[in-house]
Write an enzyme that holds these catalytic residues in place. Structure first.
Site, short mmCIF file in Angstrom:
data_model
loop_
_atom_site.label_atom_id
_atom_site.label_comp_id
_atom_site.label_asym_id
_atom_site.label_seq_id
_atom_site.Cartn_x
_atom_site.Cartn_y
_atom_site.Cartn_z
N GLU A 49 46.50 34.43 36.51
CA GLU A 49 46.80 35.84 36.74
C GLU A 49 45.46 36.49 37.05
OE1 GLU A 49 49.51 39.29 34.80
OE2 GLU A 49 47.91 38.53 33.53
N ASP A 60 45.55 48.89 30.46
CA ASP A 60 44.58 47.98 29.85
C ASP A 60 43.80 48.65 28.73
OD1 ASP A 60 44.86 45.55 31.43
OD2 ASP A 60 44.18 46.77 33.11
#
Length: 280
Positions: A49, A60
């Site tokens: 990924e 995030d």
């Protein structure tokens, strides 16, 4: 068959789940990122990924947000990301490459162009973490036209309607999160209720499930596989290892001060995480 289909068939025969590292492209530079990616694959990573740096990575936590910043400080661009994907694909023709990219990028480039460019570079799937499945139809259509698998997130406490939508729209795999919030080892994965998370998604007969968010130890990986997931994705723990070998202060570009030491640490960590995917 797609690369994901081939991977799952091979792992089923071996009695293993998949271990998938998240790695930021251009962190801290394209060349160093390629060496990191190569190290991860050689250490046992089953798929990738890869992140495309973005200035406002809302999904995030601080660790991965800093990797976006390091890459951008070094001059990262989407065009550079495409060139890096081409290089990875040429070196590792059978490894599935998934992308994690914020939705502003396809909007800026245009959906059809965006998906076509990433398909031509060698990407297999694209996850847009800030695009929920209820808004995903135009993205899925453009992805299908380009031959890219669209991936959607199945939130930990999602409604059955959402899980049904995610299962119907996600191709390649489904990204199930083990807990709500942002990415990061700051809050570790809770193993309580993982089976329920996986079982609730499996009711809709979708693609294989990868568990992510807070997966930072071999035990977390083993728990994910035991819960019925087909694999586990680890990002922040790997990003922390990379960051520990970086030197440089924002806004100046960073560099890896000891690539051999970084490769050693990554190999040890990824090998242990992969070993934990063995089904018992």
């Amino acid at each position: 068959m797609s690369r994901y289909d081939d991977l799952f068939a091979r792992l089923d025969t071996a009695g293993e789940g998949a271990f998938v590292p998240f790695i930021m492209l251009s962190d801290p530079s394209p060349e160093e990122a390629f060496q990191i990616i190569s190290t991860a694959i050689e250490a046992g990573a089953d798929a990738l990924e890869l992140g495309v740096p973005f200035s406002d990575p809302v999904a995030d936590g601080p660790t991965v947000a800093e990797s976006h910043l390091r890459a951008l400080d070094g001059g990262a661009t989407v065009d550079s990301a495409l060139e890096q994907i081409k290089r990875v694909r040429a070196a590792y023709p059978e490894v599935p490459i998934g992308m994690l990219i914020y939705g502003n990028v396809p909007f800026t480039r245009g959906l059809d162009r965006f998906y076509q460019e990433f398909a031509e570079a060698g990407a297999d799937s694209i996850l847009l973490p800030d695009v929920p499945v209820r808004e995903g139809a135009p993205f899925s259509a453009a992805a299908a036209a380009a031959g890219i698998d669209p991936i959607y997130i199945a939130p930990a406490n999602a409604s059955e309607k959402t899980l049904e939508g995610v299962s119907a729209a996600s191709k390649g795999y489904i990204y199930a999160i083990s807990r709500d919030g942002v990415t990061g080892t700051e809050r570790e994965s809770s193993t309580d209720g993982l089976s329920a998370v996986v079982d609730n998604i499996k009711k809709f007969d979708g693609a294989p499930i990868f568990l992510g968010f807070g997966i930072s130890s071999p035990q977390h990986v083993a728990d994910a596989i035991a819960a019925g997931a087909s694999g586990a994705i680890t990002g922040s723990a790997i990003t922390k290892i990379i960051a520990s070998h970086c030197e440089g202060e924002h806004p100046n570009p960073s560099t890896i001060r000891d690539m051999d030491g970084l490769k050693k640490d990554l190999t040890e960590f990824i090998s242990a995480m992969k070993a934990a995917t063995k089904k018992v």
